[in-house]
Design a protein around this motif. Sequence first.
Motif, PDB file in Angstrom:
ATOM      1  N   THR A 142      22.124   4.354   0.023  1.00  0.00           N
ATOM      2  CA  THR A 142      21.174   4.171   1.124  1.00  0.00           C
ATOM      3  C   THR A 142      21.029   5.410   2.007  1.00  0.00           C
ATOM      4  O   THR A 142      19.910   5.745   2.425  1.00  0.00           O
ATOM      5  N   PRO A 143      22.123   6.137   2.342  1.00  0.00           N
ATOM      6  CA  PRO A 143      21.951   7.335   3.184  1.00  0.00           C
ATOM      7  C   PRO A 143      20.978   8.356   2.609  1.00  0.00           C
ATOM      8  O   PRO A 143      20.270   9.028   3.364  1.00  0.00           O
ATOM      9  N   LEU A 144      20.939   8.499   1.300  1.00  0.00           N
ATOM     10  CA  LEU A 144      19.992   9.444   0.697  1.00  0.00           C
ATOM     11  C   LEU A 144      18.558   9.044   1.007  1.00  0.00           C
ATOM     12  O   LEU A 144      17.705   9.899   1.288  1.00  0.00           O
ATOM     13  N   LEU A 145      18.282   7.733   0.930  1.00  0.00           N
ATOM     14  CA  LEU A 145      16.933   7.253   1.217  1.00  0.00           C
ATOM     15  C   LEU A 145      16.632   7.343   2.706  1.00  0.00           C
ATOM     16  O   LEU A 145      15.530   7.732   3.107  1.00  0.00           O
ATOM     17  N   ALA A 146      17.622   6.991   3.541  1.00  0.00           N
ATOM     18  CA  ALA A 146      17.400   7.002   4.990  1.00  0.00           C
ATOM     19  C   ALA A 146      17.247   8.420   5.532  1.00  0.00           C
ATOM     20  O   ALA A 146      16.545   8.640   6.524  1.00  0.00           O
ATOM     21  N   ARG A 147      17.881   9.409   4.892  1.00  0.00           N
ATOM     22  CA  ARG A 147      17.853  10.789   5.398  1.00  0.00           C
ATOM     23  C   ARG A 147      16.899  11.670   4.600  1.00  0.00           C
ATOM     24  O   ARG A 147      17.010  12.899   4.634  1.00  0.00           O
ATOM     25  N   THR A 148      15.966  11.073   3.902  1.00  0.00           N
ATOM     26  CA  THR A 148      15.056  11.838   3.042  1.00  0.00           C
ATOM     27  C   THR A 148      14.364  12.956   3.803  1.00  0.00           C
ATOM     28  O   THR A 148      14.356  14.122   3.379  1.00  0.00           O
ATOM     29  N   HIS A 149      13.741  12.625   4.935  1.00  0.00           N
ATOM     30  CA  HIS A 149      12.982  13.629   5.691  1.00  0.00           C
ATOM     31  C   HIS A 149      13.910  14.694   6.285  1.00  0.00           C
ATOM     32  O   HIS A 149      13.564  15.879   6.313  1.00  0.00           O
ATOM     33  N   GLU A 150      15.074  14.264   6.760  1.00  0.00           N
ATOM     34  CA  GLU A 150      16.024  15.224   7.319  1.00  0.00           C
ATOM     35  C   GLU A 150      16.489  16.219   6.258  1.00  0.00           C
ATOM     36  O   GLU A 150      16.536  17.439   6.496  1.00  0.00           O
ATOM     37  N   LEU A 151      16.821  15.700   5.079  1.00  0.00           N
ATOM     38  CA  LEU A 151      17.284  16.583   3.999  1.00  0.00           C
ATOM     39  C   LEU A 151      16.186  17.531   3.543  1.00  0.00           C
ATOM     40  O   LEU A 151      16.439  18.702   3.234  1.00  0.00           O
ATOM     41  N   ALA A 152      14.943  17.041   3.499  1.00  0.00           N
ATOM     42  CA  ALA A 152      13.824  17.905   3.116  1.00  0.00           C
ATOM     43  C   ALA A 152      13.633  19.023   4.139  1.00  0.00           C
ATOM     44  O   ALA A 152      13.369  20.182   3.778  1.00  0.00           O
ATOM     45  N   HIS A 153      13.774  18.689   5.416  1.00  0.00           N
ATOM     46  CA  HIS A 153      13.624  19.702   6.468  1.00  0.00           C
ATOM     47  C   HIS A 153      14.720  20.756   6.364  1.00  0.00           C
ATOM     48  O   HIS A 153      14.449  21.967   6.490  1.00  0.00           O
ATOM     49  N   ILE A 154      15.959  20.321   6.138  1.00  0.00           N
ATOM     50  CA  ILE A 154      17.063  21.278   5.993  1.00  0.00           C
ATOM     51  C   ILE A 154      16.822  22.190   4.792  1.00  0.00           C
ATOM     52  O   ILE A 154      17.033  23.405   4.860  1.00  0.00           O
ATOM     53  N   ALA A 155      16.364  21.600   3.695  1.00  0.00           N
ATOM     54  CA  ALA A 155      16.107  22.393   2.488  1.00  0.00           C
ATOM     55  C   ALA A 155      15.024  23.441   2.738  1.00  0.00           C
ATOM     56  O   ALA A 155      15.143  24.593   2.306  1.00  0.00           O
ATOM     57  N   GLN A 156      13.959  23.059   3.453  1.00  0.00           N
ATOM     58  CA  GLN A 156      12.894  24.015   3.767  1.00  0.00           C
ATOM     59  C   GLN A 156      13.405  25.129   4.668  1.00  0.00           C
ATOM     60  O   GLN A 156      13.048  26.305   4.497  1.00  0.00           O
ATOM     61  N   ASP A 157      14.250  24.764   5.636  1.00  0.00           N
ATOM     62  CA  ASP A 157      14.799  25.768   6.548  1.00  0.00           C
ATOM     63  C   ASP A 157      15.699  26.746   5.799  1.00  0.00           C
ATOM     64  O   ASP A 157      15.666  27.958   6.048  1.00  0.00           O
ATOM     65  N   VAL A 158      16.506  26.236   4.871  1.00  0.00           N
ATOM     66  CA  VAL A 158      17.375  27.104   4.072  1.00  0.00           C
ATOM     67  C   VAL A 158      16.544  28.058   3.214  1.00  0.00           C
ATOM     68  O   VAL A 158      16.851  29.250   3.102  1.00  0.00           O
ATOM     69  N   ALA A 159      15.476  27.533   2.621  1.00  0.00           N
ATOM     70  CA  ALA A 159      14.609  28.379   1.797  1.00  0.00           C
ATOM     71  C   ALA A 159      13.939  29.464   2.640  1.00  0.00           C
ATOM     72  O   ALA A 159      13.827  30.624   2.212  1.00  0.00           O
ATOM     73  N   ALA A 160      13.495  29.078   3.852  1.00  0.00           N
ATOM     74  CA  ALA A 160      12.856  30.060   4.738  1.00  0.00           C
ATOM     75  C   ALA A 160      13.859  31.129   5.172  1.00  0.00           C
ATOM     76  O   ALA A 160      13.522  32.316   5.241  1.00  0.00           O
ATOM     77  N   GLU A 161      15.095  30.708   5.455  1.00  0.00           N
ATOM     78  CA  GLU A 161      16.125  31.673   5.848  1.00  0.00           C
ATOM     79  C   GLU A 161      16.443  32.619   4.692  1.00  0.00           C
ATOM     80  O   GLU A 161      16.659  33.819   4.909  1.00  0.00           O
ATOM     81  N   ARG A 162      16.437  32.105   3.480  1.00  0.00           N
ATOM     82  CA  ARG A 162      16.675  32.962   2.317  1.00  0.00           C
ATOM     83  C   ARG A 162      15.560  33.998   2.177  1.00  0.00           C
ATOM     84  O   ARG A 162      15.816  35.163   1.858  1.00  0.00           O
ATOM     85  N   THR A 163      14.327  33.576   2.438  1.00  0.00           N
ATOM     86  CA  THR A 163      13.202  34.509   2.388  1.00  0.00           C
ATOM     87  C   THR A 163      13.336  35.580   3.466  1.00  0.00           C
ATOM     88  O   THR A 163      13.109  36.772   3.211  1.00  0.00           O
ATOM     89  N   ARG A 164      13.710  35.158   4.688  1.00  0.00           N
ATOM     90  CA  ARG A 164      13.887  36.132   5.770  1.00  0.00           C
ATOM     91  C   ARG A 164      15.002  37.114   5.437  1.00  0.00           C
ATOM     92  O   ARG A 164      14.886  38.317   5.718  1.00  0.00           O
ATOM     93  N   PHE A 165      16.078  36.606   4.837  1.00  0.00           N
ATOM     94  CA  PHE A 165      17.184  37.488   4.450  1.00  0.00           C
ATOM     95  C   PHE A 165      16.714  38.518   3.428  1.00  0.00           C
ATOM     96  O   PHE A 165      17.004  39.717   3.557  1.00  0.00           O
TER      97      PHE A 165
END
Length: 414
Positions: A142-165
Amino acid sequence: MQTGDVTTPFGRRSTSLAQVKRQMAIKNPDQNTRIEKWKVFRDVCEARERLGLQDRALAVLDALLTFYPHGELDSSRGLVVFPSNAQLSVRAHGITESTLRRQLAALVEAGLILRRDSPNGKRYAHRNRDGEVEQAYGFDLTPLLARTHELAHIAQDVAAERTRFRRTKEALTVCRRDVRKLISAAVEEGASGNWGQVEAVYVDILARLPRYPDRVQLALALDEMQLLRTEILNTLEMQLKPENMHGNAVQNERHIQNSNTESIHESEPSSRKEQDGSLEDEPQTKRGANGREKAKPEPIKAFPLGMVLRACPQIADYGPGGRMENWRELMKAAVVVRSMLGVSPSAYEEACNAMGPENAAVAMACILERSNFITSAGGYLRDLTRRSERGEFSLGPMLMALLKLNDGGDRRTA
């Protein structure tokens, strides 16, 4: 089947209030909520470091998801899987049972799964006559389903930080190449300047980079390297201008050297004409050795605000709330510092006219940083102003010296 309730583990495994809080924070997803399970898994993989997970934890989560029979996580179908440790170990590429237990605990700690332990600690399910699961004991997804949007946001932020790096690293590589080749060209062709000192600054910037720098460390090195490149280009530009091709090459060398904040002990003039903003011994038009008028030099280019605040952290104390958010706040603080250090309004106005208001504010910040070593702040500022009008002064070496001096201390940036 109940989901989203607080549950405790079986046997000797203890629980904590932090785990209870995480379980209480998980809201029951809407019955119509569905998400493709492998999309969530990819987001978790992207956010792995932020979640504090190892690669093997991802292998265990992958194995758990393979035991969920549907392609989408759907709360209406139940989200508890109940494989044995032996089955999990096989699908997790044969990891040992001790490693499996550690990684399952890590997934629980990260808030990605919940334990739904049975009364005897075994994992199993109760089914009805039609073979459908009515109650299951095992691992709740259930936590995976409940945190779907949060996890997607973290993943996008990590990808953006990798691009900035990556882009910061590329910019530093290009800037480093420019500085190295400009120094070599200047030395090989005999251009005037203290190129040994410039070389030492270049080596020092690179030496302070750790073997595996993060983006912030790369950005700091890039700021300093860009400043050094600007100083080199300013020095070479003065020599390559047509009117300077046959001039005195000595002043070009002073462009780098004449920023020693400890060498000025000039007293602050206080004549009435000076207070009115005019000086008899400082004509508006300069003349060269041949008697021809010499054009007023171009204003010094402004430097990045973050770099100025790293070099001159004391100026931030005079900003709103002890911080500097923009150039306007820096210039307001410079006026306060000017008055505190006893610099006359006319001296500061002349500095603004010669350097530009932003660079005059930076000069005041540098003077404040080295005020213990300067006999007269007003006289020192006037000397900088005169040298700036003659094209013999640049803020760059002063900032570089202060950056190096403050490198080991606390840095307050905007």
